[in-house]
Design an enzyme around this catalytic site. Structure first.
Site, PDB file in Angstrom:
ATOM      1  CB  CYS A 314      18.174  25.522 -11.561  1.00 50.59           C
ATOM      2  SG  CYS A 314      18.970  23.931 -12.081  1.00 50.59           S
ATOM      3  CG  HIS A 858      14.988  21.971 -12.365  1.00 45.44           C
ATOM      4  ND1 HIS A 858      15.712  22.962 -12.609  1.00 45.44           N
ATOM      5  CD2 HIS A 858      13.871  22.483 -11.785  1.00 45.44           C
ATOM      6  CE1 HIS A 858      14.812  24.037 -12.361  1.00 45.44           C
ATOM      7  NE2 HIS A 858      13.828  23.927 -11.758  1.00 45.44           N
TER       8      HIS A 858
END
Length: 925
Positions: A314, A858
């Site tokens: 990510c 994230h």
């Protein structure tokens, strides 16, 4: 038709096209028709109409034209076959289908209907590829040509029939409803239609006046056409059954039905997707014509394709999406950039990184909604940057920095970098020096990355000892702005020597806020280049006296206040019994009133300290010499008629510092001190009974050291006569522990804005001990003060918010909310080059976010499609629309700003605005 064309000279054809274009462009409105024509044929025609100057000597007679026509390359009939996907068109009920990846200016150009009609009357051919003008943008006032209308897949249930349809994004749901009924031969009352994204019912399309664009219907969207009031085997009507299944699904529509279409709108006169101006008619006198290319001309879904997460990628996906959606990069890598690849650059990656990135960008801008797996790109990345290999989480900003630098080197237009030696400013104007530095930089570094992302700093260093000023102008790729850290603090201390080797010097250090005294000593030892046989003795000063020695290495730094005054005395390392001579400075205070008579001697300045061995016999003369040694750096010497401070006039004792013997100033040769000792200093020793002993008499008398105290107090009384021989300014002003205490308190009471972070970044500060500057005048490394100023800003400004802090013992993330502007980010007043009168206004178009803690968080990206004026959340493979007010959060990490161009002509992409700048414009003769 061909007969008419042959009667016209190329110049007259060009003139006719110009006249028709001017008239057509001036009256263009929604619903007008433009025609695609292949770029290949258009290029042939451009060369044809621009060749008359070769044979035309000023006369335009029909005779001359007839003679020369045989040598001119007259195009054959118009052939648009290379624009058509014949394999799809043969099987499609929608008629002629274009290739999905056509790019305006590379594959085709757009002509107003009147121009097409005239060209077609001259040359014939085809096929005709008509497209309509629609309104776009947030205000719906911009006009664009919809090259790729929506392609929708209709599913009829419960019968199971399917059919494809082309329809404008500006058509209403009612029109889609009508066409669906016509295709399946149904009556409107027995049909309802649904948004059928991913073959799931998301929203009932029952607002017949709403446009498909407003309903977020997108390219290759599945549409469910449902027959109502049809009985099923269980007795329920299909609309009842599906109605119960759809409970709650309307709320999910906003997240799944997310990829709003840009419609593949190719810019003509109107709003440009990339902010560049251009026209197909502007290059009629050039060897090669380049039309304009909007970012979204390749299909309605372009730019809204996700990236699959390959395992903790990510961080990579978020950074890539921001770069891919930078308009200049989107345009550059979708055109033919291969000629700029530098395969010989030893600093590059033989062009492989640029090729991998370009291929990935093209996939992300191609039509289609299927997420892309960036495995080839990640493989190249791991090859050239092994730190990003594997499946570990990494810092997206570090990846971004590597990508920008790597792409620059792979695309550097300079194949052989010249050696250029920078010249010193030598008092020249900043403007001249800055331009010289920039020209030298461009001579070695010239790429699309430099064109778009690089700016220029002005860096000013000032030596704290000799005040030497050094000014340089350095390029930057992004700004890394500090946040108000809760894990570290700055502390300022003054180091004083006991052997007369140096003047007092202040050092500002960054230490753990919840650290201990040993952390401060370690940082200070590095800063002052402490020798192996030396140590530091910390002390707190209050009222010009030593309040306490900070001898406990485990003492918490949090107990030291910001307005305290600390000193560090550099002394030899000793293991035997030692006492410390404290030299307290006093001066005569004057009384108030008319008499202003002396009222006594009061302490002032900063005490000095020198170690004394308890095993040695100390006389009054020895103390005189010790004090002379300590004060020697401040001794004035006569030079050029003025009194100046002599730093090197006194040399420390010749005895070496060892563990077994203390370097005692009294045991040296003493010859160099004889001139000073001829005039005794007014010293008074405080004995055990707090009585003062005059040390100017009885040189050979032994001083009795106190057995109960570790300190020997000696006062030096500074008369006006004595001050004429010594410069005591160096000991008078002791800085506080925190120089910016008032600023810090104020900042804690105000919200943290991006402007505040920028001001902290540009504030003058001392260099960190690990990055001390070599002063060319002192010939030594100094903790110089450094001031950064912004001199030149790039088109795209990347700002990194320094949320992560690292040390040997801890990693920490700051979740501070930074209030950053989305619109009108005004940097005009932050640019030091005041000769640049252009306003520096920026607008946010992308940012990366980091959620969670260190190593386990994230990354996502928020990106604004500039042509659509809409924000989207890119979360790996999932893309969803978001409101502008939701863009700001405490997770914002790297911000991407684009310069706002206030020149309206530069934002125009029209035929009319550019045709006048080329030779189609009538010239006075």
């Amino acid at each position: 038709m061909a007969e008419v064309a042959r009667k016209l000279t190329p110049d007259k054809e060009k003139q006719a096209v110009r006249d028709i274009s001017v008239a057509a462009e001036a009256q263009t409105k929604v619903g007008d028709t433009f025609y695609l024509i292949t770029q290949r044929w258009w290029q042939d025609w451009l060369e044809y109409v621009n060749q008359t100057s070769i044979v035309n000597d000023g006369s335009s007679s029909e005779h001359q034209w007839a003679v020369s026509s045989s040598v001119l390359k007259k195009p054959s009939c118009i052939d648009n076959s290379d624009l058509i996907d014949e394999a799809v068109s043969e099987d499609s009920a929608m008629g002629i289908e274009l290739h999905d990846t056509l790019v305006e200016g590379t594959d085709y150009i757009l002509l107003p209907k009147e121009v097409w009609n005239k060209m077609h009357s001259w040359y014939g051919g085809g096929p005709m590829l008509a497209r309509n003008v629609i309104n776009t943008g947030l205000s719906q006032t911009d006009l664009s040509v919809e090259v790729y209308p929506l392609r929708l897949e209709l599913h009829l249930i419960p019968k199971g029939d399917r059919s494809s349809i082309r329809i404008s994004k500006k058509e209403t749901i009612g029109e889609l409803h009508r066409e669906a009924c016509e295709i399946f031969d149904l009556t409107p009352k027995e049909v309802c239609i649904w948004d059928y994204f991913s073959h799931q019912k998301h929203a009932l399309l029952n607002d017949m006046e709403k446009t498909l664009d407003d309903a977020n219907i997108q390219m290759d969207q599945d549409i469910l056409v449902e027959l109502i009031n049809i009985k099923t085997e269980d007795g329920l009507s299909s609309n009842q059954e599906n109605g119960s299944m759809n409970n709650g699904s309307l709320t999910a529509a906003t997240s799944h039905s997310s990829i709003a279409t840009s419609g593949g709108l190719s810019a003509s006169k109107y709003s440009s997707r990339n902010g560049n101006s251009g026209s197909h008619f502007q290059n009629l006198n050039t060897e090669k014509a380049y039309g304009t290319s909007g970012v979204c001309t390749r299909g309605a879904i372009c730019g809204l394709t996700g990236l699959l997460n390959l395992g903790n990628t990510c961080f990579m996906n978020s950074a890539i999406q921001c770069l891919v959606h930078t308009p200049e990069f989107a345009l550059y890598f979708r055109e033919d950039y291969h000629q700029e690849i530098n395969r010989q650059n030893p600093l590059g990656m033989v062009g492989e990184l640029a090729l991998a990135f370009g291929d990935l960008l093209r996939k992300l801008w191609a039509p289609g909604r299927a997420p892309v797996a960036p495995r080839p790109f990640k493989a190249k990345l791991a090859r050239f940057a092994p730190q990003f290999s594997g499946c570990s989480q990494h810092d997206s900003q570090e990846l971004l920095a590597f990508l920008l630098d790597g792409l620059h080197e792979d695309l550097n237009r300079v194949k052989h970098k010249p050696y250029i030696k920078s010249k010193d400013a030598d008092g020249r104007p900043d403007e001249e020096v800055a331009d010289e530095y920039w020209a030298n930089h461009i001579a070695r570094n010239d790429s699309i990355i430099v064109d778009v992302c690089q700016g220029q700093y002005k860096s000013t260093l000032v030596c704290p000892v000799c005040n030497k000023v050094s000014v340089t102008f350095d390029p930057f790729m992004y700004l890394s702005l500090p946040l108000q850290s809760t894990t570290t603090r700055s502390m300022t201390l003054t180091i004083l020597t006991c052997d007369g080797s140096a003047l007092p010097a202040a050092y500002t250090l960054t230490v753990p806020k919840h650290g201990r005294c040993r952390d401060l000593i370690q940082a200070l030892s590095n800063a002052c280049s402490l020798q192996f046989n030396e140590k530091l003795l910390l002390a707190e000063i209050r009222g010009h006296l030593i309040y306490r020695f900070l001898e406990d290495p485990m003492m918490l730094l949090s107990t030291i206040k910001e307005d305290d005054h600390l000193t560090a005395y550099k002394i030899p390392k000793v293991l035997k019994k030692t006492k410390f001579l404290q030299l307290i400075h006093r001066r005569e205070e004057q009384g108030t009133g008319n008499a202003q008579s002396p009222v006594g001697w009061k302490p002032y300045g900063t005490p000095l300290v020198s170690p004394i061995s308890c095993d040695d016999t100390i006389t009054r003369s020895d103390i005189q010499q010790i004090v002379h040694t300590m004060l020697s750096p401040m001794l004035r010497t006569k030079g050029s008629g003025a009194m100046t401070t002599s730093i090197a006039s006194v040399v420390a004792s010749n005895e070496s510092h060892t563990d077994s013997s203390i370097a005692d100033p009294t045991k040296g040769d003493g010859g160099s001190y004889e001139p000073m000792l001829s005039e005794k200093l007014p010293l008074q020793l405080v004995d055990e009974n707090n009585a003062c002993i005059d040390l100017t008499v009885g040189d050979d008398k032994v001083v009795k050291l106190s057995l109960s105290s570790m300190s020997i107090l000696v006062f030096v009384d500074w008369s006006q006569k004595l001050l004429a021989s010594y410069d005591t300014n160096h000991i008078e002003n002791l800085p506080e522990v925190c120089k910016y205490v008032h600023v810090s308190k104020k900042a804690r009471n105000e919200p943290l804005s991006l402007y505040t972070c920028l001001e902290a970044f540009l504030r003058e500060e001392p260099l960190v001990p690990e990055d001390m500057w070599y002063c060319p005048q002192c010939k030594e490394r100094r903790q110089a003060s450094k001031k950064l100023d912004i001199w030149r800003l790039p088109e795209v400004l990347v700002i990194h918010l320094k949320r992560f802090s690292y040390s040997r013992s801890m990693k920490h993330k700051l979740d501070t909310f930074v209030n950053f502007p989305i619109h009108d980010f005004d940097l005009t007043n932050y640019v030091a080059n005041k000769n640049n009168t252009r306003r520096q206004i920026y607008e946010l178009y992308a940012l990366t976010n980091h959620y969670g803690g260190m190593g386990s968080g994230h990354y996502t990206a928020h990106i604004k499609l500039l042509g659509e004026n809409r924000w989207y959340n890119f979360d790996d493979s999932h893309i969803s629309p978001i409101n502008e007010e939701d863009v700001k959060s405490a997770a914002a990490y790297v911000l991407f700003y684009k310069r706002v161009n206030n020149d309206r002509s530069s934002a125009s992409n029209g035929v009319y605005s550019n045709i006048n700048s080329q030779n189609l414009t009538p010239t006075a003769s």
